[in-house]
Motif scaffolding. Structure first.
Motif, PDB file in Angstrom:
ATOM      1  N   ASN A 171     -24.355  48.336 -18.554  1.00 36.39           N
ATOM      2  CA  ASN A 171     -24.889  47.249 -17.727  1.00 36.39           C
ATOM      3  C   ASN A 171     -26.077  47.728 -16.897  1.00 36.39           C
ATOM      4  O   ASN A 171     -27.069  47.007 -16.731  1.00 36.39           O
ATOM      5  N   GLU A 182     -27.841  44.685 -11.583  1.00 35.87           N
ATOM      6  CA  GLU A 182     -26.685  44.933 -12.446  1.00 35.87           C
ATOM      7  C   GLU A 182     -25.666  43.805 -12.323  1.00 35.87           C
ATOM      8  O   GLU A 182     -25.008  43.445 -13.299  1.00 35.87           O
ATOM      9  N   SER A 183     -25.541  43.224 -11.120  1.00 37.40           N
ATOM     10  CA  SER A 183     -24.600  42.119 -10.932  1.00 37.40           C
ATOM     11  C   SER A 183     -25.024  40.896 -11.744  1.00 37.40           C
ATOM     12  O   SER A 183     -24.181  40.152 -12.257  1.00 37.40           O
ATOM     13  N   LYS A 186     -23.931  41.469 -15.260  1.00 41.57           N
ATOM     14  CA  LYS A 186     -22.495  41.193 -15.384  1.00 41.57           C
ATOM     15  C   LYS A 186     -22.236  39.692 -15.478  1.00 41.57           C
ATOM     16  O   LYS A 186     -21.370  39.248 -16.243  1.00 41.57           O
ATOM     17  N   LEU A 189     -23.270  38.573 -18.890  1.00 42.73           N
ATOM     18  CA  LEU A 189     -22.281  39.048 -19.857  1.00 42.73           C
ATOM     19  C   LEU A 189     -21.037  38.162 -19.815  1.00 42.73           C
ATOM     20  O   LEU A 189     -20.455  37.829 -20.860  1.00 42.73           O
ATOM     21  N   GLN A 190     -20.643  37.753 -18.616  1.00 39.75           N
ATOM     22  CA  GLN A 190     -19.492  36.865 -18.483  1.00 39.75           C
ATOM     23  C   GLN A 190     -19.771  35.513 -19.149  1.00 39.75           C
ATOM     24  O   GLN A 190     -18.885  34.926 -19.785  1.00 39.75           O
ATOM     25  N   ARG A 201     -16.697  43.803 -25.043  1.00 39.49           N
ATOM     26  CA  ARG A 201     -18.002  43.966 -25.680  1.00 39.49           C
ATOM     27  C   ARG A 201     -17.882  44.058 -27.204  1.00 39.49           C
ATOM     28  O   ARG A 201     -18.697  43.490 -27.930  1.00 39.49           O
TER      29      ARG A 201
END
Length: 214
Positions: A171, A182-183, A186, A189-190, A201
């Motif tokens: 990430n 990076e958040s 995330k 990605l969610q 993943r």
């Protein structure tokens, strides 16, 4: 101290097995608990139930690694399998990943890359060699189908994150490439997990490839 990652190797080339064994002996984080030349012996071994990751050669003489991958995962669905090969075509690559392989490693790659691939997979990631990735992203030959699955509609940022996942990036590395936090990675990605109905993943890679084939 963390327990070492337990590995099982299946390859019908004696020199390659011995070379991998020597490589892993020098790495405290990894432990080769068994190695086999025969797919039948590997599948029948009690060591399989204790294994974290299988290093599986694709070309096993009269059989291929895909058949053994299916058999192993039917008995141990959570087993992680890293395919090891001298080279594959696009169709074989997609089939292996869609059948549950956690990654594909090329035999001519550096030994340090193998260590990195194993550690990435045990953390829940996937490993796809850059040349393999190039084959995956190349246009597939047109195929006539009577039924098609719905395509995966992604935003440009979601596609960028998915590309990073294909390449095995963390990430943090994806965030640096995209110049975002990076958040935020995330969160994207969610969103990908929710769109594809998966939780990891490696599952995301498989579903994305299946949708691309549709």
């Amino acid at each position: 101290m963390h327990e070492p990652v337990r590995l099982l190797l299946v390859d019908d080339h004696t020199l390659f097995r011995e070379g991998i064994a020597r490589l892993l002996e020098a790495e405290d984080r990894l432990q080769l608990i068994a190695h086999f030349a025969s797919p039948h012996d590997a599948l029948a071994s009690s060591a399989l139930a204790k294994t974290d990751i299988v290093l599986l050669d694709y070309d096993l003489g009269e059989s291929n690694g895909l058949q053994l991958l299916r058999a192993m995962r039917s008995r141990h669905p959570e087993l992680k399998i890293l395919m090891v090969t001298a080279g594959l075509d696009q169709a074989a690559i997609r089939q292996l990943l869609c059948e549950g392989a956690s990654g594909i490693f090329l035999k001519h790659s550096a030994p340090t890359d193998l260590i990195q691939a194993i550690l990435m997979i045990i953390r829940g990631g996937s490993w796809i060699d850059s040349s393999i990735l190039n084959k995956l992203t190349a246009p597939a030959p047109p195929v006539q189908r009577q039924e098609t699955r719905p395509t995966l509609e992604l935003t440009p940022r979601e596609q960028d994150v998915l590309n990073g996942v294909f390449e095995g990036l963390t990430n943090k590395e994806i965030a640096a490439r995209m110049s975002i936090s990076e958040s935020y990675v995330k969160a994207l990605l969610q969103q990908l997990f929710e769109k594809t109905g998966v939780r990891t993943r490696s599952q995301l890679v498989r579903v994305a490839l299946e949708r691309q084939r549709a």
